[in-house]
Write a protein that holds these residues in place. Structure first.
Motif, PDB file in Angstrom:
ATOM      1  N   PHE A   1      18.896   7.684  -0.073  1.00  0.00           N
ATOM      2  CA  PHE A   1      17.781   7.835   0.867  1.00  0.00           C
ATOM      3  C   PHE A   1      18.255   8.465   2.171  1.00  0.00           C
ATOM      4  O   PHE A   1      17.634   9.405   2.689  1.00  0.00           O
ATOM      5  N   ARG A   2      19.356   7.946   2.719  1.00  0.00           N
ATOM      6  CA  ARG A   2      19.857   8.474   3.987  1.00  0.00           C
ATOM      7  C   ARG A   2      20.231   9.946   3.875  1.00  0.00           C
ATOM      8  O   ARG A   2      20.035  10.721   4.818  1.00  0.00           O
ATOM      9  N   LYS A   3      20.756  10.331   2.731  1.00  0.00           N
ATOM     10  CA  LYS A   3      21.159  11.719   2.534  1.00  0.00           C
ATOM     11  C   LYS A   3      19.947  12.634   2.448  1.00  0.00           C
ATOM     12  O   LYS A   3      19.913  13.704   3.060  1.00  0.00           O
ATOM     13  N   GLN A   4      18.927  12.204   1.694  1.00  0.00           N
ATOM     14  CA  GLN A   4      17.758  13.054   1.487  1.00  0.00           C
ATOM     15  C   GLN A   4      16.848  13.121   2.710  1.00  0.00           C
ATOM     16  O   GLN A   4      16.242  14.157   2.991  1.00  0.00           O
TER      17      GLN A   4
ATOM     18  N   LYS B   1       0.848  -1.192   0.000  1.00  0.00           N
ATOM     19  CA  LYS B   1       0.000   0.000   0.000  1.00  0.00           C
ATOM     20  C   LYS B   1       0.885   1.245   0.000  1.00  0.00           C
ATOM     21  O   LYS B   1       1.980   1.240   0.577  1.00  0.00           O
ATOM     22  N   TRP B   2       0.369   2.318  -0.627  1.00  0.00           N
ATOM     23  CA  TRP B   2       1.058   3.588  -0.563  1.00  0.00           C
ATOM     24  C   TRP B   2       0.811   4.221   0.800  1.00  0.00           C
ATOM     25  O   TRP B   2      -0.321   4.297   1.253  1.00  0.00           O
ATOM     26  N   ARG B   3       1.892   4.645   1.435  1.00  0.00           N
ATOM     27  CA  ARG B   3       1.792   5.235   2.771  1.00  0.00           C
ATOM     28  C   ARG B   3       2.584   6.531   2.860  1.00  0.00           C
ATOM     29  O   ARG B   3       3.553   6.750   2.139  1.00  0.00           O
ATOM     30  N   SER B   4       2.163   7.390   3.776  1.00  0.00           N
ATOM     31  CA  SER B   4       2.961   8.567   4.103  1.00  0.00           C
ATOM     32  C   SER B   4       4.194   8.120   4.883  1.00  0.00           C
ATOM     33  O   SER B   4       4.251   6.981   5.385  1.00  0.00           O
ATOM     34  N   PHE B   5       5.148   9.012   5.029  1.00  0.00           N
ATOM     35  CA  PHE B   5       6.344   8.661   5.791  1.00  0.00           C
ATOM     36  C   PHE B   5       5.984   8.391   7.248  1.00  0.00           C
ATOM     37  O   PHE B   5       5.121   9.061   7.825  1.00  0.00           O
ATOM     38  N   PRO B   6       6.636   7.427   7.873  1.00  0.00           N
ATOM     39  CA  PRO B   6       6.336   7.087   9.273  1.00  0.00           C
ATOM     40  C   PRO B   6       6.906   8.133  10.231  1.00  0.00           C
ATOM     41  O   PRO B   6       7.736   8.965   9.852  1.00  0.00           O
ATOM     42  N   HIS B   7       6.469   8.077  11.477  1.00  0.00           N
ATOM     43  CA  HIS B   7       6.994   8.991  12.490  1.00  0.00           C
ATOM     44  C   HIS B   7       8.451   8.692  12.805  1.00  0.00           C
ATOM     45  O   HIS B   7       9.229   9.592  13.144  1.00  0.00           O
ATOM     46  N   MET B   8       8.805   7.391  12.725  1.00  0.00           N
ATOM     47  CA  MET B   8      10.164   6.965  13.066  1.00  0.00           C
ATOM     48  C   MET B   8      10.617   5.901  12.070  1.00  0.00           C
ATOM     49  O   MET B   8       9.792   5.173  11.518  1.00  0.00           O
ATOM     50  N   ILE B   9      11.924   5.806  11.895  1.00  0.00           N
ATOM     51  CA  ILE B   9      12.504   4.821  10.977  1.00  0.00           C
ATOM     52  C   ILE B   9      13.515   3.969  11.734  1.00  0.00           C
ATOM     53  O   ILE B   9      14.384   4.492  12.452  1.00  0.00           O
TER      54      ILE B   9
ATOM     55  N   VAL C   1      23.892   5.423  11.422  1.00  0.00           N
ATOM     56  CA  VAL C   1      24.882   4.508  10.848  1.00  0.00           C
ATOM     57  C   VAL C   1      26.117   4.447  11.736  1.00  0.00           C
ATOM     58  O   VAL C   1      26.659   5.483  12.124  1.00  0.00           O
ATOM     59  N   LEU C   2      26.556   3.246  12.052  1.00  0.00           N
ATOM     60  CA  LEU C   2      27.800   3.050  12.784  1.00  0.00           C
ATOM     61  C   LEU C   2      28.938   2.944  11.768  1.00  0.00           C
ATOM     62  O   LEU C   2      28.736   2.472  10.646  1.00  0.00           O
ATOM     63  N   ARG C   3      30.121   3.357  12.146  1.00  0.00           N
ATOM     64  CA  ARG C   3      31.248   3.351  11.217  1.00  0.00           C
ATOM     65  C   ARG C   3      31.812   1.945  11.035  1.00  0.00           C
ATOM     66  O   ARG C   3      31.385   0.984  11.678  1.00  0.00           O
ATOM     67  N   ASN C   4      32.825   1.818  10.171  1.00  0.00           N
ATOM     68  CA  ASN C   4      33.426   0.503   9.917  1.00  0.00           C
ATOM     69  C   ASN C   4      34.264   0.045  11.119  1.00  0.00           C
ATOM     70  O   ASN C   4      34.513   0.809  12.061  1.00  0.00           O
ATOM     71  N   LYS C   5      34.717  -1.198  11.057  1.00  0.00           N
ATOM     72  CA  LYS C   5      35.402  -1.802  12.200  1.00  0.00           C
ATOM     73  C   LYS C   5      36.663  -1.041  12.604  1.00  0.00           C
ATOM     74  O   LYS C   5      36.962  -0.904  13.790  1.00  0.00           O
ATOM     75  N   TRP C   6      37.382  -0.542  11.618  1.00  0.00           N
ATOM     76  CA  TRP C   6      38.633   0.155  11.896  1.00  0.00           C
ATOM     77  C   TRP C   6      38.369   1.484  12.603  1.00  0.00           C
ATOM     78  O   TRP C   6      39.035   1.822  13.581  1.00  0.00           O
TER      79      TRP C   6
END
Length: 381
Positions: A95-98, A69-77, A108-113
């Protein structure tokens, strides 16, 4: 603000629209409904950027069916996206940028190093971190091999035991190489002299694929299988970090890792720890220390990288009871508890992110209501 809505952000596993963890999302949808939280699932491919709408996957718990179904954006992701190679991961970056301004349960957590270097700066964590170096050339491997009789080579962004190599010094000066390829297949053990070590590893393109060289901890049980512990630390319904559970993992025969997807098996932490350490007093102290350390690490990483809602910590415990942090996983699976027979822990692992989402929603709602109240000194505002 109406009924709170949580969108679970994930990625298709292929171009046929296959979703990972679908059964887990079904459980989350049903659990969310019980506490007044609506849940749907979507991927970056399902977003209409012009209309800011989502063609969501919706599970009907009563009918046990999925619909779109088409939905509006949720309150939380709730971001459950794991690293992939290819166009789907590129779409996730867009998506994350916009939509980075929206309310995410977890950033987002960074890489292992990067995570290792961040933690290494803090004195309390140093004793728990196996010495690790970024592979930039043969000298990095050579120096670590001379310093430690056992080392691991790990991809900087790898998951599930893919592409990991174990190198152990043998009697007579040779080195035993074991591991898994990028498809998790166990590679045949090989013994090579020091002079032939770099040549044998050339096909792995360690520098190009960005590898880490890590001090190895001896974790072989009497039957020759390796073991470790998977600790799940999550935010609870009060917004506080809490250890949901910790289970032991025993690797498959011939495997250098304990990952369940690689054929490993799960066991309760207490049972495995008592097989490994004879002293009951030490077992109790180690268990308490591991839980304390888990909460501290989660809080520290959240402070360093932004909001998080859960982390899996892969822990090693040596014969002396020293706790070592092998890896941090920001998108943890939960099945280890089910396979270890800890059903209550598994249930909490499913529901805690939802309870935290409800708490976050209420906090946001209160702030909005507070900002809407006219000021006493400025009744016209």
């Amino acid at each position: 603000m109406g009924q709170p809505v949580l969108g679970i952000l994930t990625l298709y596993l292929n171009d046929n629209g296959l979703l990972e963890e679908k059964q887990v999302y079904q459980k989350m949808t049903a659990a969310g409904r019980r506490i007044g939280l609506e849940v749907f699932v979507f991927t970056p491919q399902d977003v209409n950027y012009k209309q800011n709408r989502i063609f969501a996957h919706i599970f009907d718990a009563s009918k046990k069916t999925w619909t779109r179904k088409w939905r509006s954006f949720p309150h939380m992701i709730y971001d459950r996206c794991r690293i992939q190679r290819g166009h789907r991961f590129e779409q996730l970056g867009k998506f994350r940028k916009q939509y980075g301004h929206l309310t995410f349960l977890n950033r987002v957590l960074r890489n292992k190093w990067t995570v290792y270097r961040t933690m290494r700066k803090e004195e309390p964590y140093r004793p728990h971190l196996p010495l690790t170096r970024l592979y930039e050339g043969q000298s990095d491997l050579s120096e670590m091999i001379k310093k430690y009789p056992l080392i691991y080579l790990k991809p900087i962004n790898g998951t599930g035991g893919r592409g990991i190599l174990r190198i152990e010094k043998q009697k007579g000066g040779t080195y035993l190489i074991q591991g898994r390829d990028q498809s998790r297949r166990i590679i045949s053990p090989q013994r090579v002299p020091l002079a032939g070590l770099h040549g044998r590893l050339a096909g792995w393109n360690l520098k190009g694929n960005r590898y880490l060289v890590q001090q190895g901890i001896q974790l072989k049980l009497p039957n020759g299988r390796v073991h470790d512990y998977r600790m799940l630390v999550q935010k609870n319904g009060s917004g506080a970090w809490e250890v949901t559970g910790c289970a032991g993992r025993i690797g498959a025969s011939g495997s250098i890792t304990s990952n369940l997807h690689g054929g490993g098996q799960a066991i309760t932490m207490s049972k495995l720890l008592r097989q490994w350490i004879a002293s009951e007093d030490t077992v109790l102290k180690v268990t308490a220390k591991a839980e304390e350390l888990g909460v501290q690490i989660a809080a520290f990483l959240e402070e360093s990288y932004g909001r998080l809602c859960e982390l899996a910590l892969d822990l090693a415990i040596d014969r002396k009871g020293q706790i070592w942090l092998l890896e941090v996983n920001p998108k943890p699976a939960r099945e280890v508890f089910l396979q270890a027979g800890e059903r209550d822990t598994y249930r909490h692992a499913i529901t805690r992110p939802l309870e935290y989402a409800m708490w976050l929603y209420e906090q946001k709602k209160r702030r909005k209501e507070k900002s809407a109240v006219p000021s006493a000194t400025n009744p016209g505002t």
